[in-house]
Design a protein around this motif. Structure first.
Motif, PDB file in Angstrom:
ATOM      1  N   MET A 151       0.831  -1.198   0.000  1.00 14.48           N
ATOM      2  CA  MET A 151       0.000   0.000   0.000  1.00 14.48           C
ATOM      3  C   MET A 151       0.864   1.246   0.000  1.00 14.48           C
ATOM      4  N   VAL A 152       0.373   2.291  -0.677  1.00 18.36           N
ATOM      5  CA  VAL A 152       0.973   3.614  -0.657  1.00 18.36           C
ATOM      6  C   VAL A 152      -0.100   4.600  -0.214  1.00 18.36           C
ATOM      7  N   ASP A 153       0.234   5.449   0.741  1.00 19.85           N
ATOM      8  CA  ASP A 153      -0.706   6.439   1.263  1.00 19.85           C
ATOM      9  C   ASP A 153      -0.444   7.777   0.567  1.00 19.85           C
ATOM     10  N   VAL A 154      -1.458   8.296  -0.135  1.00 16.20           N
ATOM     11  CA  VAL A 154      -1.299   9.542  -0.893  1.00 16.20           C
ATOM     12  C   VAL A 154      -2.035  10.706  -0.240  1.00 16.20           C
ATOM     13  N   SER A 155      -2.479  10.528   0.999  1.00 12.36           N
ATOM     14  CA  SER A 155      -3.308  11.554   1.637  1.00 12.36           C
ATOM     15  C   SER A 155      -2.581  12.884   1.780  1.00 12.36           C
ATOM     16  N   ALA A 212      -6.803   9.072  -4.007  1.00 11.96           N
ATOM     17  CA  ALA A 212      -6.144   7.989  -4.740  1.00 11.96           C
ATOM     18  C   ALA A 212      -6.838   7.722  -6.063  1.00 11.96           C
ATOM     19  N   GLN A 213      -8.143   7.944  -6.109  1.00 11.23           N
ATOM     20  CA  GLN A 213      -8.897   7.698  -7.336  1.00 11.23           C
ATOM     21  C   GLN A 213      -8.481   8.677  -8.443  1.00 11.23           C
ATOM     22  N   ALA A 219     -10.128   4.724   2.281  1.00  9.26           N
ATOM     23  CA  ALA A 219     -10.593   4.338   0.945  1.00  9.26           C
ATOM     24  C   ALA A 219     -10.166   5.321  -0.130  1.00  9.26           C
ATOM     25  N   ALA A 220     -10.026   6.595   0.241  1.00  8.38           N
ATOM     26  CA  ALA A 220      -9.619   7.618  -0.730  1.00  8.38           C
ATOM     27  C   ALA A 220      -8.133   7.957  -0.628  1.00  8.38           C
ATOM     28  N   ASP A 221      -7.423   7.282   0.288  1.00  6.83           N
ATOM     29  CA  ASP A 221      -6.023   7.624   0.550  1.00  6.83           C
ATOM     30  C   ASP A 221      -5.026   6.593   0.048  1.00  6.83           C
ATOM     31  N   TYR A 222      -5.460   5.349  -0.050  1.00  7.43           N
ATOM     32  CA  TYR A 222      -4.533   4.265  -0.367  1.00  7.43           C
ATOM     33  C   TYR A 222      -4.516   3.927  -1.856  1.00  7.43           C
ATOM     34  N   LEU A 223      -3.319   3.646  -2.362  1.00  6.60           N
ATOM     35  CA  LEU A 223      -3.139   2.986  -3.652  1.00  6.60           C
ATOM     36  C   LEU A 223      -2.529   1.625  -3.371  1.00  6.60           C
ATOM     37  N   ARG A 224      -3.098   0.573  -3.952  1.00  8.93           N
ATOM     38  CA  ARG A 224      -2.470  -0.741  -3.836  1.00  8.93           C
ATOM     39  C   ARG A 224      -1.634  -0.986  -5.082  1.00  8.93           C
ATOM     40  N   LEU A 225      -0.375  -1.390  -4.866  1.00  4.97           N
ATOM     41  CA  LEU A 225       0.554  -1.608  -5.965  1.00  4.97           C
ATOM     42  C   LEU A 225       0.979  -3.070  -6.047  1.00  4.97           C
ATOM     43  N   ILE A 227     -16.541   9.142  -0.406  1.00  3.58           N
ATOM     44  CA  ILE A 227     -15.421   9.587  -1.238  1.00  3.58           C
ATOM     45  C   ILE A 227     -15.783  10.878  -1.971  1.00  3.58           C
ATOM     46  N   ILE A 228     -17.028  11.004  -2.408  1.00  2.00           N
ATOM     47  CA  ILE A 228     -17.473  12.260  -3.024  1.00  2.00           C
ATOM     48  C   ILE A 228     -17.325  13.410  -2.026  1.00  2.00           C
ATOM     49  N   GLU A 229     -17.701  13.139  -0.780  1.00  2.00           N
ATOM     50  CA  GLU A 229     -17.559  14.158   0.261  1.00  2.00           C
ATOM     51  C   GLU A 229     -16.091  14.503   0.487  1.00  2.00           C
ATOM     52  N   THR A 230     -15.222  13.496   0.430  1.00  4.04           N
ATOM     53  CA  THR A 230     -13.785  13.731   0.581  1.00  4.04           C
ATOM     54  C   THR A 230     -13.262  14.591  -0.560  1.00  4.04           C
ATOM     55  N   LEU A 231     -13.726  14.310  -1.778  1.00  2.00           N
ATOM     56  CA  LEU A 231     -13.327  15.124  -2.930  1.00  2.00           C
ATOM     57  C   LEU A 231     -13.675  16.594  -2.708  1.00  2.00           C
TER      58      LEU A 231
END
Length: 462
Positions: A356-360, A366-367, A391-397, A445-449
């Motif tokens: 996992m990579v955290d992009v927060s 992440a989307q 859910a909006a912060d992680y990228l799985r590689l 996630i929409i709210e996070t955006l």
């Protein structure tokens, strides 16, 4: 002719199981992937993923998304597959698992010899093992303890059986592992199963021996079944860590009759297309799984695939070389993350090729970054298909690709994707996808955006 109302048709004819999955946040098509990005970017599917395959195989593209082992099969496995592809072998129904393969799988994958209290049966990949385990042991109203984040299908498959999922958040405090005290605190009088995915997808962390014994003891005392999925335990990314199959801990003092173990050939040996996997456990419990399997599919794993599996698991040279490749790739990604502002690795993976990579810290989701990465020809998976947590912060590689160009491309693509996301190029398209999916997770996630685009203003006092 009157136009069919699809929603009414679904409501009238679909089973309760199927309707559970229609709008499940971890149901196929309801979570965000590089496939969604293909449509957002207006790309031609045949250029990115020709032939309708799950992997991105288009010219110039690199797949760091779904967990296929891009190293592929060993030559020994291919030779064995071809040798077994004869008229005689293809003209008959094979056994569920050849005797010599059962012996090897029991000892090499599960760390325990076959006997009157331990048996192995063949299934259609580890994924088949997940389905048969749930169908065999879960009834409506049962509770299942799982991790969040966790593998895509652990949650919806259980809920399709009528079970209730009880998630345990994986985070820095618990070392991104199941801690026995947290598990015991989650048990109720409805609990039936504990899912111990080890190595844990998506972090690649492994449980300690002491944790496994404690989890087994908790389940034993409460009369629960443990589902021990060890699919990613072939490649040791971190040589300071040791993964231990729960079945191997069986003894008179610590009996493991309540443990069902599952593994397959896709991740460790690069052969997802042959659909060869294994379930193991006490024969009395496997008997239920075997009967369930026979009434649903009546399919045994194919002969050529079984011979390929037999050869692959004995090829030590392949294992050594593929492990070297995977360690090299992780080191490259770690360097990339270290030089990219706002991005971090929550925990170093110990086994497999899943991280996992955290992009927060970038201020975007992440989307959005997933779309930008595909524009640069890198396919990844964001975290909303894996759970509610970040859910909006992680990228799985997936870091199994044998070509170092994959990781060099990722290094240049990541800052570009972040910059495009920060410019707001994909926010509306991402929001539109989740509005259509109609899930509670998507609405969050929409709210996070919106929040990240318009952060709350601090007062002067603050």
């Amino acid at each position: 002719m009157a136009k069919t109302d699809v929603k009414l048709l679904q409501e009238r004819l679909l089973s309760k199981r199927a309707k559970t999955l229609l709008h499940h946040p971890q149901g196929m098509g309801n979570y965000f992937t590089f496939k969604t990005a293909i449509d957002i970017l207006g790309l031609d599917w045949n250029d990115v993923a020709p032939g309708g395959v799950y992997n991105v195989t288009g010219a110039g593209y690199f797949d760091m998304g779904y967990m296929a082992n891009h190293i592929g099969p060993s030559k020994s496995a291919l030779d064995a597959f071809l040798k077994a592809s004869t008229h005689e072998k293809l003209a008959i129904y094979p056994p569920d698992c050849m005797p010599e393969l059962k012996v090897l799988v029991a000892e090499k994958k599960f760390g325990r010899a076959l006997g009157p209290d331990f048996e192995v049966m063949g299934v259609e990949g580890a994924q088949g093992g997940i389905g048969y385990t749930y169908l065999t042991f879960l009834d409506e109203g049962d509770e299942v303890i799982v991790t969040d984040p966790g593998y895509f299908h652990f949650v919806p498959a259980a809920e399709a059986c009528g079970a209730k999922v009880v998630p345990i958040e994986l985070n820095e405090a618990n070392g991104y592992r199941l801690q026995p005290a947290e598990v015991e605190a989650a048990i109720t009088d409805r609990t039936k199963m504990i899912v111990v995915c080890d190595p844990i997808n998506p972090f690649g962390t492994v449980q300690t021996r002491e944790e496994l014994l404690a989890l087994a003891d908790i389940a034993r005392r409460h009369g629960l079944v443990i589902f021990n999925n060890i699919t990613h335990n072939t490649h040791q990314t971190d040589d300071s860590q040791q993964q231990i199959p729960m079945a191997s801990l069986h003894s008179q003092e610590t009996p493991m009759e309540h443990v069902i173990s599952v593994s397959g050939m896709s991740k460790g040996y690069g052969m997802p297309a042959i659909r060869v996997g294994f379930m193991a456990g006490h024969p009395a419990l496997l008997r239920g799984a075997f009967l369930t399997k026979m009434e649903i599919t009546k399919i045994h794993i194919n002969y050529p695939g079984q011979y390929a599996a037999l050869a692959a698991m004995q090829d030590t040279v392949y294992l050594e070389k593929s492990t070297e490749t995977i360690r090299r790739n992780y080191a490259h990604i770690a360097e990339t993350i270290a030089m990219t502002e706002g991005v971090s690795i929550p925990v170093k993976p110990a086994y497999g090729f899943c991280m996992m990579v955290d992009v927060s810290g970038t201020g975007v989701t992440a989307q959005e970054i997933t779309v930008g990465l595909l524009k640069e020809k890198i396919a990844v998976i964001p975290g909303d298909g894996l759970g509610d947590v970040k859910a909006a912060d992680y990228l799985r590689l997936n870091y199994s690709h044998p070509d170092i160009a994959c990781f060099e491309t990722f290094r240049t693509a990541l800052p570009k994707a972040i910059a495009e996301a920060q410019a707001g190029l994909y926010v509306e398209a991402v929001a539109a996808f989740f509005e259509k999916a109609g899930t509670a997770r998507g609405r969050q996630i929409i709210e996070t955006l919106r929040t990240r685009r318009n952060p709350p203003q601090l007062s002067a006092a603050e």
